[in-house]
Scaffold this motif. Structure first.
Motif, PDB file in Angstrom:
ATOM      1  N   GLU A 191      -1.036  -6.454   3.037  1.00 16.94           N
ATOM      2  CA  GLU A 191      -0.202  -5.633   3.916  1.00 16.94           C
ATOM      3  C   GLU A 191      -0.884  -5.414   5.264  1.00 16.94           C
ATOM      4  O   GLU A 191      -0.242  -5.495   6.324  1.00 16.94           O
ATOM      5  CB  GLU A 191       0.096  -4.294   3.252  1.00 16.94           C
ATOM      6  CG  GLU A 191       1.040  -3.421   4.048  1.00 16.94           C
ATOM      7  CD  GLU A 191       1.313  -2.076   3.404  1.00 16.94           C
ATOM      8  OE1 GLU A 191       1.933  -1.222   4.070  1.00 16.94           O
ATOM      9  OE2 GLU A 191       0.903  -1.857   2.241  1.00 16.94           O
ATOM     10  N   SER A 192      -2.177  -5.151   5.239  1.00 11.71           N
ATOM     11  CA  SER A 192      -2.929  -4.965   6.492  1.00 11.71           C
ATOM     12  C   SER A 192      -2.902  -6.241   7.329  1.00 11.71           C
ATOM     13  O   SER A 192      -2.775  -6.177   8.560  1.00 11.71           O
ATOM     14  CB  SER A 192      -4.373  -4.572   6.180  1.00 11.71           C
ATOM     15  OG  SER A 192      -4.437  -3.338   5.520  1.00 11.71           O
ATOM     16  N   MET A 193      -2.999  -7.400   6.667  1.00 12.07           N
ATOM     17  CA  MET A 193      -2.946  -8.669   7.391  1.00 12.07           C
ATOM     18  C   MET A 193      -1.580  -8.868   8.039  1.00 12.07           C
ATOM     19  O   MET A 193      -1.483  -9.284   9.206  1.00 12.07           O
ATOM     20  CB  MET A 193      -3.248  -9.823   6.440  1.00 12.07           C
ATOM     21  CG  MET A 193      -3.202 -11.197   7.093  1.00 12.07           C
ATOM     22  SD  MET A 193      -4.473 -11.426   8.369  1.00 12.07           S
ATOM     23  CE  MET A 193      -5.937 -11.590   7.320  1.00 12.07           C
ATOM     24  N   VAL A 194      -0.511  -8.547   7.310  1.00  3.46           N
ATOM     25  CA  VAL A 194       0.843  -8.696   7.858  1.00  3.46           C
ATOM     26  C   VAL A 194       1.032  -7.780   9.064  1.00  3.46           C
ATOM     27  O   VAL A 194       1.574  -8.197  10.103  1.00  3.46           O
ATOM     28  CB  VAL A 194       1.897  -8.389   6.775  1.00  3.46           C
ATOM     29  CG1 VAL A 194       3.290  -8.280   7.388  1.00  3.46           C
ATOM     30  CG2 VAL A 194       1.877  -9.474   5.703  1.00  3.46           C
ATOM     31  N   LEU A 195       0.581  -6.543   8.956  1.00  2.00           N
ATOM     32  CA  LEU A 195       0.715  -5.611  10.078  1.00  2.00           C
ATOM     33  C   LEU A 195      -0.157  -6.031  11.258  1.00  2.00           C
ATOM     34  O   LEU A 195       0.238  -5.872  12.424  1.00  2.00           O
ATOM     35  CB  LEU A 195       0.352  -4.193   9.620  1.00  2.00           C
ATOM     36  CG  LEU A 195       1.355  -3.550   8.663  1.00  2.00           C
ATOM     37  CD1 LEU A 195       0.788  -2.266   8.058  1.00  2.00           C
ATOM     38  CD2 LEU A 195       2.673  -3.260   9.371  1.00  2.00           C
ATOM     39  N   ILE A 222       1.811   3.801  11.410  1.00  2.00           N
ATOM     40  CA  ILE A 222       1.288   3.293  10.137  1.00  2.00           C
ATOM     41  C   ILE A 222       0.555   4.399   9.396  1.00  2.00           C
ATOM     42  O   ILE A 222       0.716   4.571   8.177  1.00  2.00           O
ATOM     43  CB  ILE A 222       0.352   2.090  10.385  1.00  2.00           C
ATOM     44  CG1 ILE A 222       1.146   0.906  10.934  1.00  2.00           C
ATOM     45  CG2 ILE A 222      -0.363   1.683   9.087  1.00  2.00           C
ATOM     46  CD1 ILE A 222       0.269  -0.242  11.411  1.00  2.00           C
ATOM     47  N   PHE A 223      -0.236   5.180  10.121  1.00  2.00           N
ATOM     48  CA  PHE A 223      -0.955   6.288   9.500  1.00  2.00           C
ATOM     49  C   PHE A 223       0.013   7.300   8.891  1.00  2.00           C
ATOM     50  O   PHE A 223      -0.176   7.763   7.755  1.00  2.00           O
ATOM     51  CB  PHE A 223      -1.843   6.975  10.538  1.00  2.00           C
ATOM     52  CG  PHE A 223      -2.467   8.261  10.044  1.00  2.00           C
ATOM     53  CD1 PHE A 223      -3.518   8.239   9.156  1.00  2.00           C
ATOM     54  CD2 PHE A 223      -1.974   9.492  10.465  1.00  2.00           C
ATOM     55  CE1 PHE A 223      -4.085   9.424   8.686  1.00  2.00           C
ATOM     56  CE2 PHE A 223      -2.525  10.677  10.009  1.00  2.00           C
ATOM     57  CZ  PHE A 223      -3.587  10.637   9.112  1.00  2.00           C
ATOM     58  N   ALA A 224       1.074   7.640   9.629  1.00  2.00           N
ATOM     59  CA  ALA A 224       2.032   8.631   9.145  1.00  2.00           C
ATOM     60  C   ALA A 224       2.810   8.127   7.935  1.00  2.00           C
ATOM     61  O   ALA A 224       3.082   8.892   7.001  1.00  2.00           O
ATOM     62  CB  ALA A 224       2.991   9.012  10.272  1.00  2.00           C
ATOM     63  N   ALA A 277      -6.416   1.768   8.999  1.00  2.00           N
ATOM     64  CA  ALA A 277      -7.744   1.226   9.307  1.00  2.00           C
ATOM     65  C   ALA A 277      -7.792  -0.276   9.053  1.00  2.00           C
ATOM     66  O   ALA A 277      -8.369  -1.038   9.846  1.00  2.00           O
ATOM     67  CB  ALA A 277      -8.802   1.939   8.460  1.00  2.00           C
ATOM     68  N   GLY A 278      -7.188  -0.726   7.953  1.00  2.00           N
ATOM     69  CA  GLY A 278      -7.202  -2.146   7.629  1.00  2.00           C
ATOM     70  C   GLY A 278      -6.444  -2.977   8.636  1.00  2.00           C
ATOM     71  O   GLY A 278      -6.914  -4.039   9.073  1.00  2.00           O
ATOM     72  N   SER A 279      -5.250  -2.524   9.046  1.00  2.00           N
ATOM     73  CA  SER A 279      -4.459  -3.284  10.014  1.00  2.00           C
ATOM     74  C   SER A 279      -5.124  -3.295  11.380  1.00  2.00           C
ATOM     75  O   SER A 279      -5.067  -4.292  12.106  1.00  2.00           O
ATOM     76  CB  SER A 279      -3.044  -2.714  10.104  1.00  2.00           C
ATOM     77  OG  SER A 279      -3.062  -1.351  10.477  1.00  2.00           O
TER      78      SER A 279
END
Length: 246
Positions: free
Chosen positions: A103-107, A223-225, A233-235
């Protein structure tokens, strides 16, 4: 054992709920935190320390708390305290962690596409959300990107947004308006923190990079919300790495 003594079952939660909670976020970012802190130590004077990391350590030193490992320990403590105060069950499903990485990679890819779009419209060079001008990719750069993902999200999202929400609500604004205002203000501060007009040693200010970093700040705040600290953090880290290798 009587029926009254039987502990109630903790209801199962889905991927989206589980991965937005602080405990899962903490376990997800721990490898990034370890890579960054170990990398800084192993690389020695040649290491590139994230700017927010430096600011937070300087603030702690002003308080007489200059121990090296205090900041990562505080980061872990904040997430554990947040999980406890929200009364979340202490559940962790390890199979969610690879999905969080995907998911982080996609974002991160989505943000890279936005950067390419803005760059093509304004005929400018693509920049990272966290670093200065594009440079040759080295181990030092990659280590710094992990630090940016964690500590910039820690300061500008995890710490700043809740404080701003409480402050704005103090003027009798509804929580929804306070939340959107806090996201915008935190994103403006995030963008401004990269420039020498506001902080020593920053980049020269220009409209394109400021607009992009403001957009990136709003995306990370959203994204955080919606998805929690870990995915934010990952994205963030993934985007910076993708820019470096693109």
């Amino acid at each position: 054992m009587s029926a009254a003594e039987v502990e109630p079952e903790i209801p199962e939660i889905n991927y989206w709920q589980a991965t937005s909670r602080p405990l899962t976020s903490l376990v997800f970012v721990l490898p990034m935190l370890a890579i960054y802190e170990a990398g800084i130590l192993l690389l020695g004077p040649g290491a590139i320390r994230n700017g927010v990391d430096v600011w937070l350590r300087q603030f702690l030193e002003l308080l007489g708390l200059g121990q090296y490992f205090l900041l990562p320990v505080l980061t872990i403590g904040i997430l554990l305290a947040w999980h406890h105060l929200k009364h979340y069950p202490w559940q962790l499903r390890p199979t969610n962690l690879p999905l969080m990485a995907a998911e982080s990679m996609v974002l991160g890819l989505f943000l890279l596409c936005l950067a390419h779009f803005q760059a093509s419209v304004m005929q400018m060079q693509i920049v990272a959300a966290s670093t200065g001008p594009e440079v040759d990719v080295t181990t030092k750069q990659v280590v710094a990107y992990f630090g940016a993902g964690i500590y910039e999200e820690l300061l500008f999202r995890l710490m700043l947004i809740p404080v701003l929400i409480v402050f704005i609500q103090g003027f009798a604004f509804p929580k929804v308006i306070a939340t959107f205002a806090a996201m915008l203000i935190s994103s403006l501060i995030f963008a401004a923190a990269h420039y020498n007009l506001f902080v020593p040693g920053g980049d020269p200010i220009d409209g394109y990079t400021f607009l992009f970093r403001l957009s990136a700040g709003l995306i990370f705040a959203s994204i955080f919300a919606l998805r929690g600290f870990g995915i934010a953090a990952g994205s963030h880290a993934m985007y910076d790495v993708l820019v470096a290798f693109s």
